[in-house]
Motif scaffolding. Structure first.
Motif, PDB file in Angstrom:
ATOM      1  N   ARG A 133       0.825  -1.204   0.000  1.00 15.38           N
ATOM      2  CA  ARG A 133       0.000   0.000   0.000  1.00 15.38           C
ATOM      3  C   ARG A 133       0.867   1.266   0.000  1.00 15.38           C
ATOM      4  O   ARG A 133       0.567   2.239  -0.704  1.00 15.38           O
ATOM      5  CB  ARG A 133      -0.941  -0.010   1.206  1.00 15.38           C
ATOM      6  CG  ARG A 133      -1.879   1.194   1.263  1.00 15.38           C
ATOM      7  CD  ARG A 133      -2.937   1.043   2.335  1.00 15.38           C
ATOM      8  NE  ARG A 133      -2.357   0.915   3.664  1.00 15.38           N
ATOM      9  CZ  ARG A 133      -2.343  -0.227   4.349  1.00 15.38           C
ATOM     10  NH1 ARG A 133      -2.871  -1.329   3.823  1.00 15.38           N
ATOM     11  NH2 ARG A 133      -1.801  -0.277   5.562  1.00 15.38           N
ATOM     12  N   ASP A 136       2.780   1.636  -3.393  1.00 14.76           N
ATOM     13  CA  ASP A 136       1.803   2.033  -4.410  1.00 14.76           C
ATOM     14  C   ASP A 136       1.442   3.500  -4.275  1.00 14.76           C
ATOM     15  O   ASP A 136       1.303   4.222  -5.276  1.00 14.76           O
ATOM     16  CB  ASP A 136       0.533   1.178  -4.283  1.00 14.76           C
ATOM     17  CG  ASP A 136       0.764  -0.256  -4.724  1.00 14.76           C
ATOM     18  OD1 ASP A 136       1.768  -0.520  -5.419  1.00 14.76           O
ATOM     19  OD2 ASP A 136      -0.059  -1.117  -4.357  1.00 14.76           O
ATOM     20  N   SER A 137       1.292   3.954  -3.042  1.00 15.21           N
ATOM     21  CA  SER A 137       0.940   5.352  -2.800  1.00 15.21           C
ATOM     22  C   SER A 137       2.025   6.295  -3.333  1.00 15.21           C
ATOM     23  O   SER A 137       1.722   7.306  -3.973  1.00 15.21           O
ATOM     24  CB  SER A 137       0.724   5.581  -1.303  1.00 15.21           C
ATOM     25  OG  SER A 137       0.463   6.944  -1.034  1.00 15.21           O
ATOM     26  N   GLN A 139       4.339   5.628  -5.677  1.00 10.71           N
ATOM     27  CA  GLN A 139       4.467   5.543  -7.130  1.00 10.71           C
ATOM     28  C   GLN A 139       3.334   6.264  -7.844  1.00 10.71           C
ATOM     29  O   GLN A 139       3.541   6.907  -8.884  1.00 10.71           O
ATOM     30  CB  GLN A 139       4.522   4.067  -7.556  1.00 10.71           C
ATOM     31  CG  GLN A 139       5.807   3.381  -7.094  1.00 10.71           C
ATOM     32  CD  GLN A 139       5.949   1.953  -7.601  1.00 10.71           C
ATOM     33  OE1 GLN A 139       7.045   1.483  -7.836  1.00 10.71           O
ATOM     34  NE2 GLN A 139       4.826   1.239  -7.761  1.00 10.71           N
ATOM     35  N   GLU A 140       2.151   6.198  -7.283  1.00 10.84           N
ATOM     36  CA  GLU A 140       1.017   6.900  -7.884  1.00 10.84           C
ATOM     37  C   GLU A 140       1.122   8.409  -7.688  1.00 10.84           C
ATOM     38  O   GLU A 140       0.809   9.192  -8.583  1.00 10.84           O
ATOM     39  CB  GLU A 140      -0.289   6.387  -7.276  1.00 10.84           C
ATOM     40  CG  GLU A 140      -0.631   4.963  -7.681  1.00 10.84           C
ATOM     41  CD  GLU A 140      -1.837   4.427  -6.937  1.00 10.84           C
ATOM     42  OE1 GLU A 140      -2.365   5.163  -6.060  1.00 10.84           O
ATOM     43  OE2 GLU A 140      -2.255   3.287  -7.210  1.00 10.84           O
ATOM     44  N   GLN A 141       1.591   8.809  -6.507  1.00  7.33           N
ATOM     45  CA  GLN A 141       1.678  10.236  -6.197  1.00  7.33           C
ATOM     46  C   GLN A 141       2.759  10.936  -7.001  1.00  7.33           C
ATOM     47  O   GLN A 141       2.555  12.050  -7.493  1.00  7.33           O
ATOM     48  CB  GLN A 141       1.940  10.419  -4.700  1.00  7.33           C
ATOM     49  CG  GLN A 141       2.039  11.877  -4.282  1.00  7.33           C
ATOM     50  CD  GLN A 141       2.299  12.029  -2.789  1.00  7.33           C
ATOM     51  OE1 GLN A 141       2.299  11.053  -2.036  1.00  7.33           O
ATOM     52  NE2 GLN A 141       2.528  13.251  -2.353  1.00  7.33           N
ATOM     53  N   HIS A 143       4.326   9.628  -9.768  1.00  5.17           N
ATOM     54  CA  HIS A 143       4.385   9.148 -11.153  1.00  5.17           C
ATOM     55  C   HIS A 143       5.745   8.523 -11.471  1.00  5.17           C
ATOM     56  O   HIS A 143       6.439   8.936 -12.409  1.00  5.17           O
ATOM     57  CB  HIS A 143       4.096  10.292 -12.125  1.00  5.17           C
ATOM     58  CG  HIS A 143       2.720  10.863 -11.967  1.00  5.17           C
ATOM     59  ND1 HIS A 143       2.330  12.067 -12.541  1.00  5.17           N
ATOM     60  CD2 HIS A 143       1.633  10.418 -11.274  1.00  5.17           C
ATOM     61  CE1 HIS A 143       1.067  12.324 -12.229  1.00  5.17           C
ATOM     62  NE2 HIS A 143       0.623  11.331 -11.461  1.00  5.17           N
ATOM     63  N   CYS A 145       8.317   4.642 -10.898  1.00  8.12           N
ATOM     64  CA  CYS A 145       8.217   3.183 -10.822  1.00  8.12           C
ATOM     65  C   CYS A 145       9.565   2.598 -10.423  1.00  8.12           C
ATOM     66  O   CYS A 145      10.584   2.867 -11.085  1.00  8.12           O
ATOM     67  CB  CYS A 145       7.770   2.608 -12.164  1.00  8.12           C
ATOM     68  SG  CYS A 145       7.453   0.830 -12.128  1.00  8.12           S
ATOM     69  N   ASP A 160       0.633  -2.523 -10.426  1.00 10.07           N
ATOM     70  CA  ASP A 160      -0.313  -1.727 -11.214  1.00 10.07           C
ATOM     71  C   ASP A 160      -0.179  -0.232 -10.917  1.00 10.07           C
ATOM     72  O   ASP A 160      -0.589   0.601 -11.733  1.00 10.07           O
ATOM     73  CB  ASP A 160      -1.751  -2.177 -10.917  1.00 10.07           C
ATOM     74  CG  ASP A 160      -2.021  -3.600 -11.401  1.00 10.07           C
ATOM     75  OD1 ASP A 160      -1.251  -4.084 -12.249  1.00 10.07           O
ATOM     76  OD2 ASP A 160      -2.993  -4.216 -10.917  1.00 10.07           O
ATOM     77  N   SER A 161       0.409   0.105  -9.760  1.00  5.86           N
ATOM     78  CA  SER A 161       0.592   1.523  -9.404  1.00  5.86           C
ATOM     79  C   SER A 161       1.620   2.214 -10.293  1.00  5.86           C
ATOM     80  O   SER A 161       1.734   3.435 -10.279  1.00  5.86           O
ATOM     81  CB  SER A 161       1.012   1.653  -7.938  1.00  5.86           C
ATOM     82  OG  SER A 161       2.200   0.924  -7.685  1.00  5.86           O
ATOM     83  N   CYS A 162       2.383   1.427 -11.082  1.00  4.69           N
ATOM     84  CA  CYS A 162       3.348   2.006 -12.019  1.00  4.69           C
ATOM     85  C   CYS A 162       2.681   2.450 -13.313  1.00  4.69           C
ATOM     86  O   CYS A 162       3.300   3.132 -14.134  1.00  4.69           O
ATOM     87  CB  CYS A 162       4.447   0.992 -12.348  1.00  4.69           C
ATOM     88  SG  CYS A 162       5.659   0.741 -11.032  1.00  4.69           S
ATOM     89  N   PRO A 166      -3.876   3.650 -14.030  1.00  5.57           N
ATOM     90  CA  PRO A 166      -4.014   2.443 -13.199  1.00  5.57           C
ATOM     91  C   PRO A 166      -5.289   1.657 -13.497  1.00  5.57           C
ATOM     92  O   PRO A 166      -6.372   2.225 -13.634  1.00  5.57           O
ATOM     93  CB  PRO A 166      -4.048   3.006 -11.771  1.00  5.57           C
ATOM     94  CG  PRO A 166      -3.359   4.327 -11.864  1.00  5.57           C
ATOM     95  CD  PRO A 166      -3.733   4.862 -13.218  1.00  5.57           C
TER      96      PRO A 166
END
Length: 231
Positions: A133, A136-137, A139-141, A143, A145, A160-162, A166
């Protein structure tokens, strides 16, 4: 009479200063707790320096509250001893902050290494729910990977967060169009560099604020010692 009016003004200004100083101490404690919680929840911290920074912030906040108590009581009661104690403690805090700023500048290049080590350690434990979690947070925030590059996830499946968009199992399609290529260490390091000016500006403002408090204390000490009536 003019001197009495001046001393009375300094007395109330110092009281207001210490009230604001006390609020800043509370704010530091809250920030320290939030940063400590965020760091422990986001990264697997293995560096004493990295994990100790929020604790230092909390300790400084507690010390500021302690010092502000002396300042408020000393100014209100016109107690020479308490005002002197406040001035000395505030001066010591000011010196420590200058030393910390110098140390931060000297060791600034080590921040990247500490973060990279922590990020890699967290990646190794990605399969646990909390670490997944948190990674993922990030990598999403930001952008990004992986640590240095998206291939750091190989031979494991890219999360999938990469994905730039998503979606379930989108990490299986490892293409430049679908996956963020740049690693999080570089992205976050650049973000820190871009925001260091703001941090430096805030630190300078706090230092000047404390210097003003020292000046108020010295003036009030002189007035109390000289026997002026400031009630």
């Amino acid at each position: 009479m003019a001197v009495e009016g001046g001393m009375k003004c300094v007395k109330y200004l110092m009281f207001i200063f210490n009230f604001l100083f006390w609020i800043s101490g509370i704010a530091l404690i809250v920030v320290g707790i939030l940063v400590q919680t965020k760091m422990n929840g986001t990264l697997h911290i293995t560096s004493v320096a990295a994990s100790g920074a929020p604790i230092v912030i909390i300790i400084v906040g507690v010390v500021i509250n302690f010092v502000a108590f002396f300042g408020c009581c000393g100014a209100w009661k016109e107690n020479y001893c308490m005002v002197t104690t406040f001035a000395v403690l505030l001066l010591l805090i000011f010196i420590v902050e200058i030393a910390a700023a110098i140390a931060g500048y000297v060791f600034k290049d080590q921040i990247r290494g500490v973060f990279e080590k922590s990020f890699n350690a967290t990646m190794q434990h990605y399969n646990t729910s909390d670490n997944a979690r948190n990674i993922d947070s990030l990598q999403e925030q930001f952008h990004c990977c992986g640590s240095a590059y998206y291939t750091d996830w190989f031979p494991r499946k890219v999360p999938d967060s990469c994905c730039k968009v998503p979606a379930h199992d989108c990490g299986s399609n490892v293409t430049a169009v679908n996956i963020y290529q740049e690693g999080c260490v570089n992205v976050i390091n650049d973000w820190l560099k871009n925001n260091i000016v703001i941090v430096a500006g805030v630190a300078l403002g706090i230092a000047l604020f404390q210097l003003l408090g020292i000046i108020f204390a010295c003036v009030l000490m002189k007035g109390i010692r000289s026997g002026y009536e400031v009630m």
